[in-house]
Each structure stands twice: as structure tokens, then as C-alpha cells.
Write an enzyme that holds these catalytic residues in place. Structure first.
Site, mmCIF file in Angstrom:
data_model
loop_
_atom_site.group_PDB
_atom_site.id
_atom_site.type_symbol
_atom_site.label_atom_id
_atom_site.label_comp_id
_atom_site.label_asym_id
_atom_site.label_seq_id
_atom_site.Cartn_x
_atom_site.Cartn_y
_atom_site.Cartn_z
ATOM 1 N N ARG A 48 3.939 -0.752 -4.966
ATOM 2 C CA ARG A 48 3.739 -1.140 -3.170
ATOM 3 C C ARG A 48 2.148 -1.926 -3.314
ATOM 4 O O ARG A 48 1.526 -1.771 -2.207
ATOM 5 C CB ARG A 48 3.183 -0.171 -2.378
ATOM 6 C CG ARG A 48 4.673 1.096 -1.987
ATOM 7 C CD ARG A 48 5.610 0.177 -1.241
ATOM 8 N NE ARG A 48 6.975 0.953 -1.274
ATOM 9 C CZ ARG A 48 8.086 0.014 -0.031
ATOM 10 N NH1 ARG A 48 8.196 -0.490 0.238
ATOM 11 N NH2 ARG A 48 8.542 1.024 0.152
ATOM 12 N N TRP B 289 -3.235 -2.358 -1.337
ATOM 13 C CA TRP B 289 -2.849 -3.890 -1.630
ATOM 14 C C TRP B 289 -3.991 -4.385 -0.631
ATOM 15 O O TRP B 289 -3.629 -4.508 0.437
ATOM 16 C CB TRP B 289 -1.313 -4.646 -1.493
ATOM 17 C CG TRP B 289 -1.036 -5.491 -0.995
ATOM 18 C CD1 TRP B 289 -0.874 -6.638 -2.808
ATOM 19 C CD2 TRP B 289 -1.482 -6.859 -0.427
ATOM 20 N NE1 TRP B 289 -0.548 -7.594 -2.367
ATOM 21 C CE2 TRP B 289 -0.506 -8.130 -0.723
ATOM 22 C CE3 TRP B 289 -1.375 -6.999 0.621
ATOM 23 C CZ2 TRP B 289 -0.682 -9.356 -0.436
ATOM 24 C CZ3 TRP B 289 -0.987 -8.068 1.867
ATOM 25 C CH2 TRP B 289 -0.321 -9.531 1.048
ATOM 26 N N CYS C 145 0.627 -1.268 -0.218
ATOM 27 C CA CYS C 145 -0.287 0.528 -0.107
ATOM 28 C C CYS C 145 0.870 1.420 -0.036
ATOM 29 O O CYS C 145 2.246 0.839 0.495
ATOM 30 C CB CYS C 145 -0.557 0.307 0.915
ATOM 31 S SG CYS C 145 -2.037 -1.255 1.267
ATOM 32 N N HIS D 148 15.942 -38.633 -2.316
ATOM 33 C CA HIS D 148 15.175 -38.877 -0.715
ATOM 34 C C HIS D 148 13.473 -38.753 -1.162
ATOM 35 O O HIS D 148 12.808 -38.771 -0.759
ATOM 36 C CB HIS D 148 15.552 -38.478 -0.260
ATOM 37 C CG HIS D 148 17.028 -38.810 0.340
ATOM 38 N ND1 HIS D 148 17.504 -40.140 0.577
ATOM 39 C CD2 HIS D 148 18.296 -38.004 0.344
ATOM 40 C CE1 HIS D 148 18.687 -40.560 0.773
ATOM 41 N NE2 HIS D 148 19.099 -38.392 0.462
ATOM 42 N N LYS E 83 5.911 -4.629 -3.348
ATOM 43 C CA LYS E 83 6.568 -4.616 -2.511
ATOM 44 C C LYS E 83 6.262 -4.254 -1.003
ATOM 45 O O LYS E 83 5.538 -3.474 -0.587
ATOM 46 C CB LYS E 83 6.917 -3.390 -3.591
ATOM 47 C CG LYS E 83 9.183 -3.397 -3.339
ATOM 48 C CD LYS E 83 9.495 -4.513 -4.183
ATOM 49 C CE LYS E 83 11.049 -3.701 -4.101
ATOM 50 N NZ LYS E 83 12.089 -5.505 -4.370
ATOM 51 N N GLU F 87 16.059 -19.858 -5.113
ATOM 52 C CA GLU F 87 15.575 -18.142 -5.135
ATOM 53 C C GLU F 87 14.978 -18.179 -6.540
ATOM 54 O O GLU F 87 13.902 -17.832 -7.249
ATOM 55 C CB GLU F 87 17.338 -17.450 -5.438
ATOM 56 C CG GLU F 87 17.203 -16.171 -5.109
ATOM 57 C CD GLU F 87 16.079 -15.204 -4.836
ATOM 58 O OE1 GLU F 87 14.958 -15.407 -4.054
ATOM 59 O OE2 GLU F 87 15.707 -13.622 -5.909
ATOM 60 N N ASN G 191 -2.115 2.238 5.286
ATOM 61 C CA ASN G 191 -1.489 1.299 5.016
ATOM 62 C C ASN G 191 -1.403 0.997 7.010
ATOM 63 O O ASN G 191 -1.413 1.296 7.551
ATOM 64 C CB ASN G 191 -0.675 1.804 4.650
ATOM 65 C CG ASN G 191 0.169 2.489 3.642
ATOM 66 O OD1 ASN G 191 -1.070 2.399 2.642
ATOM 67 N ND2 ASN G 191 1.253 2.482 3.650
ATOM 68 N N GLY G 192 -1.189 -0.593 6.800
ATOM 69 C CA GLY G 192 -1.437 -1.684 7.828
ATOM 70 C C GLY G 192 -2.207 -2.026 8.436
ATOM 71 O O GLY G 192 -3.208 -2.330 7.189
ATOM 72 N N LYS H 235 11.903 -17.079 -8.370
ATOM 73 C CA LYS H 235 11.684 -15.687 -9.216
ATOM 74 C C LYS H 235 10.779 -15.743 -10.244
ATOM 75 O O LYS H 235 9.732 -15.265 -10.932
ATOM 76 C CB LYS H 235 13.472 -15.462 -9.801
ATOM 77 C CG LYS H 235 14.385 -14.455 -8.995
ATOM 78 C CD LYS H 235 13.451 -13.194 -8.584
ATOM 79 C CE LYS H 235 12.728 -12.960 -7.783
ATOM 80 N NZ LYS H 235 13.473 -12.511 -6.488
ATOM 81 N N GLU I 57 6.637 -16.264 -9.011
ATOM 82 C CA GLU I 57 6.124 -15.154 -8.560
ATOM 83 C C GLU I 57 6.567 -14.537 -9.812
ATOM 84 O O GLU I 57 5.115 -13.786 -10.252
ATOM 85 C CB GLU I 57 6.961 -14.222 -7.203
ATOM 86 C CG GLU I 57 8.226 -14.143 -7.809
ATOM 87 C CD GLU I 57 9.355 -12.926 -6.863
ATOM 88 O OE1 GLU I 57 8.304 -12.881 -5.790
ATOM 89 O OE2 GLU I 57 10.290 -13.262 -6.543
#
Ligand code: F6R
Length: 621
Positions: free
Chosen positions: A27, A75, A2, A517, A616, A494, A101-102, A498, A501
């Protein structure tokens, strides 16, 4: 996660807010909205969808006028993405508008109380409850019908409301009774004041305002700020005086643009020769055969006494932490444990007296990581940080640390910050090693290896077209494995992250050795494996693991060291990397995997800079 921007001054607020929203879109991009106050009239416009398709079109069709306003890009946390759940939200009287935000954790009990006194809600959000609560306090504070004369009554009402709130907030509030005042407040969600000439800004993120001013004040938790065109004031809900310091932003608005690149992610991948050089600048001490830092705030003696390091981080930064574990244990022989930040906070693990917590964070605002830092400090341990964003909460609350100097990272998928983090970790491992048993020769070898990286990264980036071709070949696969051993294991994790996502392909990163295994059951001719096989100590063993995949007809894309002819015989495709020292391989190997993911995502028509469901900087726990 946000974004908030507020403006008060002499200019028209709407274009400033809209441009700020574009800068904040990384954001969150579920919806966006603005509230503008002009001629004592408060107008709110909000719209579902990304900025250009949503709010920008709406503002073009139905412009708003005034030189004070607040705006928000969302968001979603409480309430699905929808016009009605978009910010700003009004209070009951519709005189007050709020962006937030929050998360207000006790919003339900507050809402029940307000409902009982006749409040009516139009959205499913916690923010609307907060707006009503502020309104309730504001109207209680007003005596009779007398119009309040300063912004203080509004600031006081915001403070009253926040005293009832459990949760996190970065917020901006405006009211028709105060046509030149914005109130901001923060707890757990970043908020800064931008200082201009005859104008002030509020923003959750400096990117939104750097085009207008470089002079900022980072608000602290429980700060309540009042801004007007001519002045700003900060008080604190917990203490008598607020700690106000004016800082200068170290980047410019060009740094937050895409430049000649189609996407921020691509721009940031291509910046890596420079950002690695930035992370190394002034830190390679060949004379002392060590690395040096300005801000660790620990003496050599104190560092020698550290007998355990816990590294806490989230997501991509957690993968960097795993590389850090290998580096510090090998070069400094200090036991390292890597924790997901959120797990570290709540599982009460034993911490010995000389244990240091190290947190890694690009944004410096990730709520889980910040909570881990605070938990370690609460328990009396030193907490260091490797952070990218200067002035971020983690940077300010840590006892010492190292900046990455990678510049703003806007791409939602972290790329350059990951590589910068492991570059800094390599330096830190050398530094800690030299305070113990690491020989000057080995340290110098690593410093030379680090120094060579920017040029080697250029060579890898020159393979962009080949990686694009390769990506097209594999773009239709629905499942992928990424495998590696030793230093390559975290890079396999990683690489898989990438890809998943930004392309939404199911991808699993695994230890190449662990495959046999169980997960090898998933291998078939339709499931490609990206194998990290640098010519390091694990080469023969990794090649044996590769043969097992090959025997089950799994297609293989290998990341190998230049000059390796053997690999060509067993892999379907090979990407060659320049030779470097084993501990530095992760830095080089990360980059082709970023490009591979980028091109596959493009080939599948995905929006790489705005992947679905993501944003983000995750500032909720
Ligand atoms: C993935 C990604 C996230 C972040 C994570 C931590 O590409 O960007 O997994 O790495 O949310 O963020 P920071 O490093 O800002 O604490």
C-alpha cells in the site's frame, strides 16, 4: 495507498504491528512508523525507506514495549518521503499519536489557525495538523487536571476535530491517558475492526490482520470506533446509530504470502488458471445457454430495459472496461461507453433514463472509481460493480454486482484481477446477450470457450522460460510499442502499461491501424514492437500493419495463434497462444505480456513488487 494497523490486547504489540506493516507494504513503501504505549509512556519510532531496511532495523536496534500500538506505512501525498514526514504524528502535548490515510484538504487553513494559537509543527504533513487539532479539542474537553476515566473523551475529541475537517481519512489515534484504548475513524479511506479474544485490531486492509482473526467489522463513512482489549464500540458522526455488522474473511493468511514464488506478481500470474476457474465457478449455465449470477439485483425485465451502459474504471481496470465494451456491444448489442472514472465524475455527461453505470475495481477502494459510482447514484442511476475485494467500499455501495473471487492481489501491478475482470465481463455479456438477441448456439460456444480457458492458460504459463529468454533479448530497449486491433487493442494498452510501470521503459500501446496516422514516425531499428496478431477477423489487416513496421526496420515480437506459419516469416520472435474464440483472445493474450514485463523488469534490476512512485489501491482523487 498507505496502510494502517492498530493492536490492543495482552500480547506485545510491536511484533504484531511489524508483521502487519509487512502485509501492508504494497500500500506504500516511502516510510513506516509505529507508536507503542506501555507503562503510560508513548514511544514513537519511524523511518524512511522500505519496511525491512527501515523500521524493522530500527525496532531491532531500539525495541519498544507495550501491548497497545498503532503503525503506518506511507505513500507520500503531503510532504516528501522523509523521517520527519513519516507517521505516527504527535499533537502539541505529545500525549496523542495519530496515523492517517487520506488527504485533509483544508489542512492549510486549520494549520494557520493552530499556528496563531501557538502550535508548532515538525513536519510538512496534513496528518500532523489533524493530530494537533485532535489534541486541541481533547485538552479543551478536559476539565481542570482531572484525568478522564473512559475512552469516550478521546473519541469525543476525535469527533470534534473531524467535524472541522474537509477531506478523506482512515485513522487511528492513541493517547497516554488511555492505555487500553485506540480510536479509529473513517471517511473515504477503508478501516476495519478485527475482533479477537481479549484483543482487538484496527486495519486499513484485512490482509494485515487475517493471521490473527477472521471476524471483522467494516466501518462506514463517518464511523468513529473505540477498541479496547475486551470491547469495541462504533458511533457515527452523521447518524444516531452506526450500522455494525460482523463479517467473516474468506481468505487465510497463506493467501497473502508469496509461497514458493520470488515475487507476488509472479505468484499471481501463475494463479490465473485457478482464478479464472474461480470466476467461472457456478456461473456457466449450459442448460439455459447463459451465464448466471447471484448478486446483480436486477430482474431480467429490468436488464432488458437497459439501453446504455457506461463503464467507469481506472488504470488497468479501465483497460478491462475497453474489453467489456467490445464484448457487451458484440454479444448483447447494448451501446457501451467507457469512461475514466475521474472524468465521468466531473464532466456532467448526459445519462439517459435507462443508463446503468458499471464500475470495475480490483480493490473496491479506488477513490476515483468510488466517486464515479456515487455520482451515478446521486443522479438516480443504477450502479453495478465488478469487484475483487469482498466487503470493500465499492462492493458495499453498489446496487448489485459480481465478485471476481481472485483472492488477495498483493503485486502492485495488477495481473490476475485484470484477467478475472475480463472473464466476468465475458460472462456478463453472454447473460445480457441472452436476454436479447444472442442465439443459444453462439452463447454455448462462448461458454465452452470460457470453460477451456484454465487449461489453455496452463499451456501459456509453460512458456515462462521462453518468455524469460525473450525478455533478456529485449531488456535494453528504451522504447517499446504494443499494437493490436479489435479485441487486441485494449490488451496492447495493458501490455504497455505493465511494462512501463514495473520496468520504467517507455512503452506505448496503440491501435495497430492508428499507427500510420502519426506514431509510426517513432519506429526505428532500436524500437521493438509487440504485435498482437491472433487469427481473428482482423488478421489480414493487422498483418498489413505489421508489414509497415517491418518496412521501417522495427524489430517485431508477435503474439500469434498456434499453427500460424505465416507470422514466422515476418516477425523476429513469435509467442504462440492456444486457439480460442475471438472475444476470449484478450484473456489468453494478457498472460504472456505480464510475464514478458515481469522478466524484463527483473533483467533491469527493478523491484517488481514495489515499483517506484506507485502503491496498490489509489485512495486519493
Ligand atoms: C496497474 C494497476 C492500476 C489499477 C488502478 C485501479 O497495474 O494496478 O492501474 O488498476 O489503480 O485499481 P482498482 O482496480 O483497484 O480500482
Amino acid at each position: 495507498m498507505c496502510g494502517i494497523i492498530g493492536y490492543v490486547g495482552k500480547k506485545s504489540a510491536s511484533p504484531i504491528l511489524l508483521e502487519g506493516l509487512r502485509r501492508l507494504e504494497y500500500r506504500g513503501y516511502d516510510s513506516a512508523g509505529v507508536a507503542v504505549l506501555g507503562n503510560a509512556t508513548l514511544v514513537v519510532r519511524k523511518k524512511l525507506g522500505k519496511i525491512d531496511e527501515g523500521i524493522a532495523r530500527l525496532l531491532k536496534a531500539e525495541p519498544v514495549h507495550g501491548s497497545l500500538g498503532i503503525a503506518h506505512t506511507r505513500w507520500a501525498t503531503h510532504g516528501a518521503p522523509a523521517d520527519k514526514n513519516s507517521h505516527p504524528h504527535f499533537d502539541q502535548s505529545e500525549k496523542i499519536a495519530v496515523v492517517h490515510n487520506g488527504v485533509i484538504e483544508n489542512y492549510d487553513s486549520l494549520k494557520q489557525k493552530l499556528l496563531a494559537t501557538g502550535h508548532k509543527f515538525k513536519s510538512d504533513t496534513d496528518t500532523e495538523v489533524l493530530a494537533h487539532l485532535i489534541g486541541e479539542h481533547y485538552h479543551k474537553r478536559k476539565t481542570g487536571n482531572r484525568k478522564p476515566e473512559t475512552g469516550n473523551e478521546l473519541a469525543a475529541a476525535v469527533s470534534d476535530a473531524l467535524r472541522e475537517v474537509i477531506g478523506t481519512y482512515g485513522l487511528a489515534v492513541i493517547c497516554t491517558d488511555f492505555p487500553d484504548t485506540i480510536i479509529g475513524a473513517r471517511r473515504g479511506s477503508p478501516l476495519i475492526i478485527g475482533i479477537g479474544k481479549g484483543e482487538h485490531f484496527l486495519a486499513s486492509d484485512a490482509n494485515a490482520i487475517v493471521a490473527h482473526t477472521k471476524k471483522v467489522v467494516y466501518l462506514n463513512d463517518y464511523d468513529v470506533a473505540t477498541i479496547t482489549p475486551e470491547r469495541f464500540e462504533v458511533s457515527n458522526l452523521g447518524t444516531d446509530t452506526a450500522n455494525v455488522q460482523i463479517s467473516n474473511l474468506e481468505f487465510s493468511h497463506e493467501d497473502v504470502g508469496r509461497g514458493k514464488f520470488a515475487h507476488f506478481m509472479l505468484k499471481e500470474i501463475f494463479e490465473q488458471p485457478q482464478t479464472v476457474a474461480n470466476a467461472l465457478r457456478g456461473r456457466l449455465d449450459f442448460e439455459g445457454a447463459t451465464a448466471k449470477f447471484g448478486g446483480l439485483n436486477m430482474t431480467a425485465a429490468e436488464l432488458r430495459h437497459v439501453d446504455r451502459i457506461v463503464i467507469a474504471a481506472s488504470g488497468t481496470s479501465w483497460h478491462a472496461a475497453l474489453v467489456g465494451e467490445y464484448l457487451i456491444e458484440e454479444l448483447a448489442q447494448i451501446p457501451v461507453e467507457v469512461e475514466f472514472a475521474h472524468e465521468f465524475c466531473y464532466r456532467n455527461c448526459p445519462l439517459e433514463k435507462n443508463t446503468v453505470l458499471l464500475v470495475l475495481s480490483q480493490s473496491g477502494e479506488t477513490a476515483d472509481t468510488l466517486a464515479a459510482l456515487r455520482e451515478a447514484k446521486r443522479r438516480g442511476h443504477r450502479a453495478l460493480a465488478i469487484v475483487n475485494v469482498v466487503g470493500s467500499t465499492i462492493a458495499r455501495e453498489s446496487d448489485g454486482g459480481i465478485y471476481m473471487h481472485a483472492g488477495p492481489e498483493i503485486g502492485v501491478a495488477s495481473t490476475k484481477a485484470f484477467v478475472s475482470t475480463i472473464t466476468v465481463l465475458s460472462l456478463l455479456a453472454v447473460h445480457l446477450g441472452r436476454l436479447r438477441q444472442l442465439s443459444a448456439n453462439r452463447a454455448t460456444e462462448i461458454l465452452r470457450g470460457l470453460e477451456a480457458l484454465p487449461k489453455q492458460l496452463e499451456k501459456i504459463l509453460a512458456q515462462n522460460d521462453a518468455l524469460n529468454k525473450l525478455a533478456k533479448k529485449y531488456a535494453k530497449a528504451e522504447d517499446f510499442f504494443f499494437l493490436g486491433r479489435g479485441y487486441s487493442f485494449p490488451i496492447a494498452l495493458e501490455g504497455a502499461l505493465k511494462l512501463k510501470e514495473i520496468s520504467y521503459i517507455h512503452a506505448e500501446g496503440y491501435s495497430a491501424a492508428e499507427m500510420k496516422h502519426g506514431p509510426i514516425a517513432l519506429i526505428d531499428a532500436k524500437t521493438p514492437t509487440v504485435f498482437l496478431v491472433p487469427q481473428d477477423a482482423m488478421y489480414d489487416k493487422t498483418m498489413a500493419n505489421l508489414a509497415m513496421i517491418r518496412a521501417r526496420k522495427g524489430p517485431i515480437i508477435a503474439l500469434a495463434t498456434e499453427g500460424d506459419k505465416q507470422i514466422k516469416k515476418v516477425a523476429d520472435d513469435v509467442i504462440y497462444l492456444p486457439k480460442t474464440l475471438e472475444p476470449l483472445n484478450p484473456i489468453l493474450a494478457s498472460v504472456p505480456l505480464q510475464l514478458f514485463a515481469y522478466h524484463i523488469a527483473l533483467a533491469r534490476g527493478c523491484d517488481v513488487d514495489k515499483p517506484r512512485n506507485l502503491a496498490k489501491s489509489v485512495t486519493v482523487q
